[in-house]
Design a protein around this motif. Structure first.
Motif, PDB file in Angstrom:
ATOM      1  N   ALA A 104     146.320  91.375  74.307  1.00  0.00           N
ATOM      2  CA  ALA A 104     146.303  92.837  74.179  1.00  0.00           C
ATOM      3  C   ALA A 104     145.935  93.521  75.490  1.00  0.00           C
ATOM      4  N   ASP A 105     145.096  92.880  76.308  1.00  0.00           N
ATOM      5  CA  ASP A 105     144.617  93.537  77.523  1.00  0.00           C
ATOM      6  C   ASP A 105     144.981  92.833  78.832  1.00  0.00           C
ATOM      7  N   TYR A 106     145.860  91.837  78.792  1.00  0.00           N
ATOM      8  CA  TYR A 106     146.286  91.188  80.028  1.00  0.00           C
ATOM      9  C   TYR A 106     147.576  90.407  79.837  1.00  0.00           C
ATOM     10  N   ALA A 107     148.235  90.128  80.954  1.00  0.00           N
ATOM     11  CA  ALA A 107     149.367  89.210  81.037  1.00  0.00           C
ATOM     12  C   ALA A 107     149.103  88.360  82.276  1.00  0.00           C
ATOM     13  N   ARG A 108     148.974  87.040  82.087  1.00  0.00           N
ATOM     14  CA  ARG A 108     148.554  86.166  83.173  1.00  0.00           C
ATOM     15  C   ARG A 108     149.491  84.981  83.357  1.00  0.00           C
ATOM     16  N   PHE A 109     149.544  84.520  84.602  1.00  0.00           N
ATOM     17  CA  PHE A 109     150.217  83.282  84.972  1.00  0.00           C
ATOM     18  C   PHE A 109     149.117  82.304  85.384  1.00  0.00           C
ATOM     19  N   TYR A 110     149.038  81.178  84.690  1.00  0.00           N
ATOM     20  CA  TYR A 110     148.024  80.169  84.967  1.00  0.00           C
ATOM     21  C   TYR A 110     148.664  79.007  85.698  1.00  0.00           C
ATOM     22  N   GLY A 111     148.044  78.595  86.804  1.00  0.00           N
ATOM     23  CA  GLY A 111     148.469  77.379  87.486  1.00  0.00           C
ATOM     24  C   GLY A 111     147.920  76.169  86.763  1.00  0.00           C
ATOM     25  N   VAL A 112     148.195  75.006  87.317  1.00  0.00           N
ATOM     26  CA  VAL A 112     147.683  73.771  86.734  1.00  0.00           C
ATOM     27  C   VAL A 112     146.162  73.786  86.824  1.00  0.00           C
ATOM     28  N   VAL A 113     145.515  73.473  85.701  1.00  0.00           N
ATOM     29  CA  VAL A 113     144.057  73.411  85.637  1.00  0.00           C
ATOM     30  C   VAL A 113     143.656  71.939  85.618  1.00  0.00           C
ATOM     31  N   SER A 114     142.759  71.575  86.501  1.00  0.00           N
ATOM     32  CA  SER A 114     142.280  70.190  86.565  1.00  0.00           C
ATOM     33  C   SER A 114     141.317  69.923  85.420  1.00  0.00           C
ATOM     34  N   GLY A 115     141.584  68.913  84.644  1.00  0.00           N
ATOM     35  CA  GLY A 115     140.639  68.483  83.619  1.00  0.00           C
ATOM     36  C   GLY A 115     140.477  69.421  82.449  1.00  0.00           C
ATOM     37  N   LEU A 116     139.227  69.752  82.168  1.00  0.00           N
ATOM     38  CA  LEU A 116     138.860  70.521  80.988  1.00  0.00           C
ATOM     39  C   LEU A 116     138.746  72.004  81.308  1.00  0.00           C
ATOM     40  N   SER A 117     139.352  72.840  80.472  1.00  0.00           N
ATOM     41  CA  SER A 117     139.153  74.284  80.619  1.00  0.00           C
ATOM     42  C   SER A 117     138.399  74.787  79.396  1.00  0.00           C
ATOM     43  N   THR A 118     137.649  75.853  79.590  1.00  0.00           N
ATOM     44  CA  THR A 118     136.918  76.455  78.484  1.00  0.00           C
ATOM     45  C   THR A 118     137.192  77.955  78.475  1.00  0.00           C
ATOM     46  N   THR A 119     137.593  78.448  77.330  1.00  0.00           N
ATOM     47  CA  THR A 119     137.761  79.881  77.106  1.00  0.00           C
ATOM     48  C   THR A 119     136.827  80.246  75.971  1.00  0.00           C
ATOM     49  N   THR A 120     136.002  81.249  76.180  1.00  0.00           N
ATOM     50  CA  THR A 120     135.053  81.660  75.147  1.00  0.00           C
ATOM     51  C   THR A 120     135.600  82.863  74.405  1.00  0.00           C
ATOM     52  N   LEU A 121     135.848  82.673  73.119  1.00  0.00           N
ATOM     53  CA  LEU A 121     136.362  83.742  72.269  1.00  0.00           C
ATOM     54  C   LEU A 121     135.206  84.582  71.747  1.00  0.00           C
ATOM     55  N   THR A 122     135.419  85.900  71.723  1.00  0.00           N
ATOM     56  CA  THR A 122     134.472  86.834  71.123  1.00  0.00           C
ATOM     57  C   THR A 122     135.275  87.892  70.385  1.00  0.00           C
ATOM     58  N   GLY A 123     134.642  88.524  69.409  1.00  0.00           N
ATOM     59  CA  GLY A 123     135.304  89.607  68.686  1.00  0.00           C
ATOM     60  C   GLY A 123     136.579  89.150  68.002  1.00  0.00           C
ATOM     61  N   GLU A 124     137.519  90.082  67.917  1.00  0.00           N
ATOM     62  CA  GLU A 124     138.808  89.781  67.297  1.00  0.00           C
ATOM     63  C   GLU A 124     139.891  89.903  68.351  1.00  0.00           C
ATOM     64  N   GLY A 125     140.907  89.075  68.250  1.00  0.00           N
ATOM     65  CA  GLY A 125     141.986  89.161  69.221  1.00  0.00           C
ATOM     66  C   GLY A 125     143.120  88.214  68.924  1.00  0.00           C
ATOM     67  N   TRP A 126     144.061  88.199  69.843  1.00  0.00           N
ATOM     68  CA  TRP A 126     145.259  87.368  69.749  1.00  0.00           C
ATOM     69  C   TRP A 126     145.796  87.157  71.161  1.00  0.00           C
ATOM     70  N   ALA A 127     146.669  86.205  71.296  1.00  0.00           N
ATOM     71  CA  ALA A 127     147.388  85.980  72.547  1.00  0.00           C
ATOM     72  C   ALA A 127     148.703  85.299  72.185  1.00  0.00           C
ATOM     73  N   VAL A 128     149.646  85.355  73.088  1.00  0.00           N
ATOM     74  CA  VAL A 128     150.911  84.635  72.959  1.00  0.00           C
ATOM     75  C   VAL A 128     151.081  83.870  74.255  1.00  0.00           C
ATOM     76  N   GLY A 129     151.303  82.583  74.151  1.00  0.00           N
ATOM     77  CA  GLY A 129     151.442  81.775  75.353  1.00  0.00           C
ATOM     78  C   GLY A 129     152.700  80.944  75.332  1.00  0.00           C
TER      79      GLY A 129
END
Length: 133
Positions: free
Chosen positions: A72-97
């Motif tokens: 809802a509040d961003y459009a991002r391009f992610y490069g290759v992430v080494s190993g483990l990634s962590t995203t912390t969810l809060t509130g209500e939301g959605w994404a499309v990837g």
């Protein structure tokens, strides 16, 4: 319980290190049309609802691929992430990837992916005016 050999292993679920008691989100996954073979691997849509004052860390062992993610509040391009990634969810939301196929991110980025390793940028930074609409 004996494993059911008639069902293939779900590589997607094995990468998402979700706690069995975590009810903070639902993940919808969709295959890409065959015409995108070699370019895209899959689409996913997480929808979350985390009670006020709480957090839901999401840990994922990353594939060596780039991602395009719109929320809802961003459009991002992610490069290759080494190993483990962590995203912390809060509130209500959605994404499309969308997960690009290995090496297909260079087509989106218009060149080497080294500048995007372990980080993300706004889609407009990669696609120019085509990504700002």
């Amino acid at each position: 319980m004996k494993p059911d050999s008639s069902r293939p292993l779900d590589a997607i679920e094995r990468a998402h290190l979700k706690d069995v008691d975590d009810a903070s989100h639902i993940m919808y996954r969709y295959p890409v049309d065959p015409e995108f073979d070699g370019l895209l691997q899959r689409f996913w849509i997480p929808v979350w609802s985390v009670p006020a004052g709480q957090e839901a860390p999401q840990r994922v062992l990353q594939y060596p691929v780039s991602l395009l993610v719109v929320a809802a509040d961003y459009a991002r391009f992610y490069g290759v992430v080494s190993g483990l990634s962590t995203t912390t969810l809060t509130g209500e939301g959605w994404a499309v990837g969308v997960m690009c196929a290995p090496a297909a991110g260079a087509l989106v980025a218009g060149g080497p992916m080294t500048a995007y390793t372990d980080r993300f940028v706004d889609v407009a930074d990669v696609l120019g005016t085509a990504g700002s609409g």
